[in-house]
Design a protein around this motif. Structure first.
Motif, PDB file in Angstrom:
ATOM      1  N   UNK A 279       0.830  -1.211   0.000  1.00 15.87           N
ATOM      2  CA  UNK A 279       0.000   0.000   0.000  1.00 15.87           C
ATOM      3  C   UNK A 279       0.857   1.250   0.000  1.00 15.87           C
ATOM      4  N   UNK A 282       2.614   1.687  -3.506  1.00 18.58           N
ATOM      5  CA  UNK A 282       1.678   2.106  -4.559  1.00 18.58           C
ATOM      6  C   UNK A 282       1.275   3.575  -4.388  1.00 18.58           C
ATOM      7  N   UNK A 283       0.941   3.947  -3.162  1.00 18.27           N
ATOM      8  CA  UNK A 283       0.526   5.341  -2.920  1.00 18.27           C
ATOM      9  C   UNK A 283       1.691   6.298  -3.144  1.00 18.27           C
ATOM     10  N   UNK A 285       4.261   5.918  -5.111  1.00 15.70           N
ATOM     11  CA  UNK A 285       4.559   6.045  -6.544  1.00 15.70           C
ATOM     12  C   UNK A 285       3.636   7.085  -7.177  1.00 15.70           C
ATOM     13  N   UNK A 286       2.362   7.012  -6.807  1.00 18.26           N
ATOM     14  CA  UNK A 286       1.407   7.958  -7.407  1.00 18.26           C
ATOM     15  C   UNK A 286       1.630   9.377  -6.902  1.00 18.26           C
ATOM     16  N   UNK A 289       4.720  11.057  -8.140  1.00 20.22           N
ATOM     17  CA  UNK A 289       4.843  11.018  -9.612  1.00 20.22           C
ATOM     18  C   UNK A 289       6.017  10.132 -10.044  1.00 20.22           C
ATOM     19  N   UNK A 313      -4.845  -5.825  12.597  1.00 19.48           N
ATOM     20  CA  UNK A 313      -5.529  -5.392  11.370  1.00 19.48           C
ATOM     21  C   UNK A 313      -5.816  -6.565  10.440  1.00 19.48           C
ATOM     22  N   UNK A 314      -6.826  -6.382   9.612  1.00 25.17           N
ATOM     23  CA  UNK A 314      -7.027  -7.238   8.447  1.00 25.17           C
ATOM     24  C   UNK A 314      -6.025  -6.783   7.376  1.00 25.17           C
ATOM     25  N   UNK A 316      -6.230  -6.067   4.266  1.00 27.93           N
ATOM     26  CA  UNK A 316      -6.691  -4.958   3.408  1.00 27.93           C
ATOM     27  C   UNK A 316      -6.668  -3.648   4.188  1.00 27.93           C
ATOM     28  N   UNK A 317      -6.999  -3.731   5.466  1.00 29.56           N
ATOM     29  CA  UNK A 317      -6.890  -2.529   6.307  1.00 29.56           C
ATOM     30  C   UNK A 317      -5.430  -2.070   6.375  1.00 29.56           C
ATOM     31  N   UNK A 319      -3.111  -2.492   4.189  1.00 33.06           N
ATOM     32  CA  UNK A 319      -2.749  -1.894   2.893  1.00 33.06           C
ATOM     33  C   UNK A 319      -3.266  -0.452   2.788  1.00 33.06           C
ATOM     34  N   UNK A 320      -4.536  -0.269   3.162  1.00 33.92           N
ATOM     35  CA  UNK A 320      -5.127   1.063   3.026  1.00 33.92           C
ATOM     36  C   UNK A 320      -4.543   2.051   4.036  1.00 33.92           C
ATOM     37  N   UNK A 323      -1.285   3.143   2.669  1.00 37.46           N
ATOM     38  CA  UNK A 323      -1.447   4.062   1.530  1.00 37.46           C
ATOM     39  C   UNK A 323      -1.859   5.458   1.989  1.00 37.46           C
ATOM     40  N   UNK A 365      -8.593   4.718  16.091  1.00 32.29           N
ATOM     41  CA  UNK A 365      -9.945   4.607  15.509  1.00 32.29           C
ATOM     42  C   UNK A 365     -10.251   3.171  15.095  1.00 32.29           C
ATOM     43  N   UNK A 366      -9.309   2.543  14.390  1.00 33.43           N
ATOM     44  CA  UNK A 366      -9.593   1.199  13.863  1.00 33.43           C
ATOM     45  C   UNK A 366      -9.692   0.141  14.969  1.00 33.43           C
TER      46      UNK A 366
END
Lengths: 454, 71
Positions: A279, A282-283, A285-286, A289, A313-314, A316-317, A319-320, A323, A365-366
């Motif tokens: 995550x 990927x974030x 890189x974007x 740029x 965490x799960x 996917x959590x 990863x997000x 990110x 929070x999570x």
């Protein structure tokens, strides 16, 4: 050791931590490579030596007093006195701090924490390259590595720490206790130290000082990732029985636990380490740029942001969280750089400090309402407990000491190298010795060849 | 309230399964994760196309020559 099962568990645990220590050594190798790659050629040897000497200086001081602090300070000074009983077995003159057939775990456990100490010091080292005096950095290394981070570990990374008990502070893989504090400390130092010559244009616009060797930088960061994986394993107790924990857990099912002795699994942290790394990459890189430097660092920032809660965490959590954290951290780095004219040479304050703070708050929070400990009477995890914890880590134990000690060093004139030396490069003296030695040996070889020819 | 379903660890671990937050939302989380992944490709390919379009305008001849020489 009584009984074969007990013996097997002890030896397994001993070996488990020993392996993690070896893996974690790669973090320091990676930091050295990364710093050298990021510095300019005229500062290589100085940059390398500055970081290498962290190893012995933090090691001996962590043996003398750092390890004792961890065991003596969990409630000190706000909710009780020093725990001298627990501390006694970890003093440098204790029998358990040496070869002892009735204690097989203290040394490897000490070493696991020591490697975290090196990391905390090395994070600060990266932010200040190419202009700090080695002597000044080494004082900071001892302070962050053997005093301040281990105080925060006693408070918030110990099953009996007051932050865990009263704030429900949860920081399984050290978003705050290593990264936020080291990033905050580095921020305090660079505020006093000032930027490298040429970092800012006359109108205040920041200039990029690119790494001289992107390949070395890439290998360095990959070694840090690898060592970080070992660090994750080192933060767990690999296997323990409920009756040994002595908390609320009932039954006879053995489990792996986090540092607070609360259940997790090696499977969970393997999922979450890799997903938060992904995550973050990927974030980054974007948002950058495709900038290589920030994409690599973004992978690390992704893991750091998710680390506080990666025991639960799960994937996917994870990863997000990685990110989202990277986007915040990246934006914050450039905003702070431009606004306050701060030169964080390798982005250490952002990648470690801001990521750590953001990660702690997101975990609040999570994981809201989840138990922080297996023991009765402990606060549960909340956003406000995590936020207070983040302030303690980043600001109180990180920024303030870093800023204060740097101010003192600056007043004494021992913080920064002279401008002339900065322009010539810190390796000036070494270069001359190297060039002189090279010329001398070439001349000697030529003379030898000439003598043979005649 | 506890996002992981347990307010304390007064449990027999033999009876405990998943302990991650927001159990029951796995499919929704997967959808969000897949959107993130596909969105990444869309953003990346758009940016790459724009970048290549800009870069294909040959710059200063001497500089390009130097780049070729550099291998």
């Amino acid at each position: 050791m009584e009984g074969n099962l007990n013996a097997l568990t002890t030896v397994f645990t001993e070996f488990y931590y020993w392996v993690t220590v070896v893996f974690m050594f790669l973090i320091h190798v990676g930091f050295c490579m990364y710093e050298v790659a990021a510095s300019r050629s005229r500062n290589h040897m100085h940059t390398l030596m500055k970081n290498v000497m962290i190893i012995p200086l933090v090691t001996v001081t962590f043996f003398f007093f750092g390890w004792w602090i961890y065991w003596a300070f969990p409630m000190f000074p706000f909710f009780g006195g020093l725990d001298l009983e627990a501390g006694a077995a970890n003093l440098p003159w204790a029998e358990t701090m040496g070869t002892n057939s009735s204690d097989r775990i203290t040394g490897v456990f000490w070493a696991a924490f020591l490697l975290f100490s090196w990391t905390a010091a090395s994070i600060v080292s990266g932010a200040v390259i190419e202009r700090i005096r080695s002597s000044a950095l080494w004082v900071h290394a001892v302070l962050i590595g053997s005093v301040f981070w281990i105080i925060d570990a006693a408070w918030g990374w110990h099953y009996g720490g007051w932050m865990v008990k009263y704030l429900g502070y949860h920081d399984a893989y050290a978003s705050g206790v290593i990264h936020a504090i080291a990033g905050g400390y580095a921020l305090g130092v660079i505020m006093v130290l000032g930027p490298r010559i040429g970092k800012f244009a006359p109108d205040g616009t920041p200039r990029d000082i690119p790494p001289h060797n992107p390949w070395l930088l890439a290998i360095g960061i990959f070694l840090i990732y690898t060592g970080f994986w070992g660090f994750y394993a080192a933060c767990n107790v690999p296997i323990i029985a409920p009756e040994v924990i002595g908390g609320q857990i009932t039954g006879i099912t053995w489990t792996a636990t986090n540092i607070y002795l609360a259940p997790t699994t090696l499977s969970a942290i393997t999922f979450n380490f890799l997903m938060s790394l992904s995550g973050g990459l990927m974030a980054a890189y974007l948002v950058s740029k495709g900038d290589a430097f920030w994409t690599f660092s973004g992978g690390l920032a992704g893991i750091i942001t998710a680390s506080a809660g990666n025991d639960l965490y799960h994937p996917i959590q994870a990863m997000l969280v990685g990110a989202v954290g990277v986007v915040i951290v990246y934006k914050l780095h450039f905003w702070v750089e431009k606004k306050f004219k701060l030169d964080d040479a390798v982005g250490a304050v952002a990648v470690h400090g801001y990521s750590g703070v953001v990660g702690l708050i997101i975990a609040g929070f999570l994981l809201w309402g989840a138990p922080s400990s297996p023991f009765e009477g402990y606060a549960t995890i909340t956003p406000w407990g995590q936020a207070v914890g983040a302030v303690i880590m980043f600001f109180v134990l990180g920024f303030l000491p870093g800023w204060g000690v740097s101010k003192l060093q600056s007043k004494l004139g021992v913080l920064r190298i002279p401008e002339e030396v900065e322009l010539q490069g810190l390796d000036y003296a070494e270069h001359h010795a190297y060039e002189d030695a090279k010329a001398e040996i070439i001349e000697a070889d030529k003379a030898h060849l000439a003598a043979r020819a005649t | 309230m506890s996002t992981i379903g347990y307010k304390d660890w007064n449990v027999d671990l033999a009876d405990v399964g998943a302990i991650y937050p927001f159990q029951g939302w796995e499919v929704a989380m997967t959808i969000v994760g897949v959107i993130f992944w596909l969105g990444w490709h869309i953003f990346q390919v758009k940016r790459e196309s724009a970048h290549l379009e800009k870069a294909k305008q040959l710059g200063d001849h001497d500089k390009v020559h130097q780049t070729l020489e550099r291998y």
